[in-house]
Enzyme design. Structure first.
Site, short mmCIF file in Angstrom:
data_model
loop_
_atom_site.label_atom_id
_atom_site.label_comp_id
_atom_site.label_asym_id
_atom_site.label_seq_id
_atom_site.Cartn_x
_atom_site.Cartn_y
_atom_site.Cartn_z
N SER A 150 0.80 -1.24 0.00
CA SER A 150 0.00 0.00 0.00
C SER A 150 0.82 1.27 0.00
O SER A 150 0.26 2.37 -0.09
CB SER A 150 -0.93 -0.01 1.22
OG SER A 150 -1.87 -1.06 1.11
N ASP A 174 -17.63 0.69 -0.03
CA ASP A 174 -16.85 -0.49 0.32
C ASP A 174 -17.62 -1.40 1.27
O ASP A 174 -17.77 -1.10 2.46
CB ASP A 174 -15.53 -0.06 0.99
CG ASP A 174 -14.79 -1.24 1.60
OD1 ASP A 174 -14.87 -2.35 1.03
OD2 ASP A 174 -14.14 -1.04 2.65
#
Length: 450
Positions: A150, A174
Site C-alpha cells: 500500500s 466499500d
C-alpha cells in the site's frame, strides 16, 4: 563497499600501466564506482641508458598524482540512528534529502565487516557469510526486491487524478470487497467488514483496498504502468550505485514476453495495491516518496557529495513529473498527512507523538499467497513467510527536509512495526541538537579513499 586484491577478472578491465605496483582496487559500492577518481595517476621517468642498461640521465619525469578525495553525503549520526532503529531485525532503511537526492542514511541488516575483504577473506569466513540464512552479503536497500504494498497508493491516487478517472469528490462504497463486472471473485479489503462510503483522503489514510481496486480498474494497466514508471518504479534510479536492481513494473508486453499470456483485469486490481508481479527496492520507494515531497522534482539519489572538491552533477537528469493540474500534488500530500494525523489514519498512534507534522504511508506486503476467503493467521505461518512491514514518510510535511523508506522483513505490520522505525530516523535528523559541534563536516560526511 570495499576494496580487495586485484584478480584475473580485474586485470581484464584495468590499465596495466596505471595499475603497475598497485595491489588493490575497488570491488563494491562507492569504492568501485569512484575507483578512477580514487586511484590517482601513476608516475614515470624517461631515461637515457647505456648498452648495459645503466641510467645515464633522466630526460623527463612525471610525478605520480594522489587520488581525489570523495566525500559522501551519508550522515554518520543518522546512519547510527537508523541502524539502532532496526534493532537487529532483518530489513532496510534509506533516507534521502528530497531537495537534492543526497543519501543521508542507508542501512541493510544484517550486515558484515568489509575489512577482511581487503587483504583476502578466508574460505570458511566467506562461506559463513555466503551461506547464512540471513544473507548478510545481500544489500537489501539496492538489491532487495519486495512488493511495495500500500505504500504506492499516494502515487496511484495522483495517477487517477491526472488521468481524469477520479476527482477529489469521487467516492466508492466499500462492503469489504470489490468485484469486477460479471465476475464472482471477491477482491477483499483488509477490513473485511468494509468502510462504507470512502473518498480520496480516507482511502489513503485508512488504506482502503476497495477504493484502489476500483481506481486501478478505471485506470487500466497501461496508464498505471505509465504513471508508476514516472515515479521510478521498474528502473534504476540512483546516480552512483552499480549494484542497484531495476525492480519490476509489469505491463502487458512484459507478461506476454515472460509468460506468453495475456494480461487479465484482476491482475490490474492487485497491481493497484502494490501486489502481484510488482517488485521494488527500498531505494525506489524512498525516491518515489521524495518525488511526492518535492512535487515531482527529480533528483537522482547519490552517495557522493563531492569528488575532488567538485559537487556531484547529474549529466543525464531524469525528467520532472508534470501533472496537468499541479494542485493535485496537495491532495495526495494532505492524504499522506491524514495517515499520520487523521482520526482514522493507520499510523495515527505514531503521528500523535510527533513534534512536527509528518506525511506517510504504511504498507504490508504478502510473502505467500492466501486462499480466497481465508484470513491471515500469523500463528499458522512460518516466521519467514510472514508479511513484510513497509513504511514511507517525509517531514516536515509543509517543508520536507528528509524522505524515508523502511522495510522490515516479516515484520507483518507497516503501521505498528515499520512506522515507529521511520519516526526514529525522522527524529534523528529533525530534532537532534548540533549546537555543540565545532564543525559538522567530520561527523556529517564520510570519506571514502582507496
Amino acid at each position: 563497499g570495499y576494496v580487495g586484491r586485484i584478480n584475473e577478472d580485474d586485470l581484464k578491465r584495468l590499465d596495466s600501466v596505471e595499475y603497475s605496483g598497485t595491489h588493490h582496487t575497488g570491488k563494491l559500492g562507492v569504492e568501485r564506482f569512484y575507483e578512477n577518481s580514487l586511484h590517482g595517476k601513476v608516475g614515470y621517468e624517461e631515461v637515457e641508458t647505456n648498452a648495459r642498461g645503466r641510467v645515464l640521465r633522466v630526460l623527463n619525469r612525471v610525478e605520480p598524482q594522489n587520488g581525489e578525495d570523495v566525500y559522501l553525503a551519508l550522515d554518520v549520526k543518522l546512519q547510527q540512528v537508523a541502524k539502532e532503529a532496526l534493532n537487529g531485525r532483518r530489513g532496510a532503511i534509506v533516507a534521502l534529502d528530497p531537495n537534492s537526492g543526497e543519501v543521508l542514511a542507508m542501512v541493510s541488516e544484517p550486515s558484515y565487516d568489509p575489512n577482511p575483504f581487503v587483504t583476502g577473506i578466508g574460505f570458511q569466513a566467506y562461506a559463513d557469510l555466503r551461506d547464512s540464512i540471513d544473507q548478510p552479503l545481500y544489500n537489501r536497500v539496492l538489491r532487495g526486491l519486495y512488493p511495495p504494498g500500500s505504500t504506492i497508493k499516494p502515487m496511484v491516487v495522483l495517477a487517477g487524478l491526472d488521468a481524469g478517472v477520479i476527482t477529489p469528490a469521487t467516492r466508492v462504497f466499500d462492503p469489504g470487497y470489490y468485484q469486477l463486472p460479471n465476475n464472482s471473485h471477491k477482491y477483499r479489503n483488509w477490513n473485511r467488514s468494509g468502510d462504507g462510503w470512502v473518498g480520496l483522503d480516507l482511502a489513503v489514510a485508512r488504506s482502503n483496498d476497495t477504493y484502489f481496486y476500483d481506481l486501478a480498474h478505471k485506470l487500466g494497466v497501461d496508464r498505471l504502468h505509465k504513471y508508476m514508471t514516472q515515479f521510478g518504479f521498474g528502473q534504476r534510479v540512483a546516480l552512483d550505485m552499480f549494484e542497484e536492481s531495476a525492480g519490476l513494473m509489469p505491463s502487458r508486453d512484459w507478461k506476454r514476453e515472460r509468460y506468453r499470456q495475456p494480461w487479465y483485469p484482476g491482475e490490474t486490481l492487485i497491481l493497484g495495491i502494490g501486489q502481484g508481479y510488482m517488485q521494488s527496492t527500498p531505494l525506489q520507494l524512498a525516491q518515489a516518496t521524495a518525488l511526492v515531497a518535492s512535487r515531482g522534482q527529480w533528483h537522482r539519489p547519490h552517495l557522493a557529495l563531492t569528488v575532488g572538491g567538485v559537487p556531484i552533477f547529474d549529466q543525464d537528469p531524469h525528467p520532472n513529473i508534470q501533472l496537468k493540474n499541479p494542485a493535485h500534488w496537495e491532495l495526495a500530500r494532505a492524504a499522506m498527512e491524514s495517515v499520520m494525523h487523521g482520526e482514522r489514519g493507520t499510523a495515527r498512534a505514531v503521528g500523535a507523538k510527533s513534534a512536527y507534522r509528518i506525511a506517510g504511508k504504511s504498507g504490508t506486503a504478502q510473502v505467500v499467497a492466501i486462499k480466497q476467503g481465508e484470513k491471515y493467521d500469523r500463528n499458522k505461518v512460518r516466521e519467514r513467510h510472514r508479511d513484510h512491514a513497509l513504511f514511507i514518510a517525509y517531514a516536515p510535511a509543509d517543508d520536507p527536509k528528509i524522505a524515508v523508506a523502511v522495510m522490515v522483513e516479516n515484520g507483518e505490520s507497516g503501521s505498528s512495526v515499520a512506522a515507529p522505525v521511520a519516526k526514529q530516523v525522522l527524529d534523528g535528523w529533525l530534532l537532534r541538537d548540533d549546537s555543540n559541534e565545532n564543525d559538522g563536516n567530520e561527523d556529517n560526511e564520510g570519506n571514502a579513499d582507496s
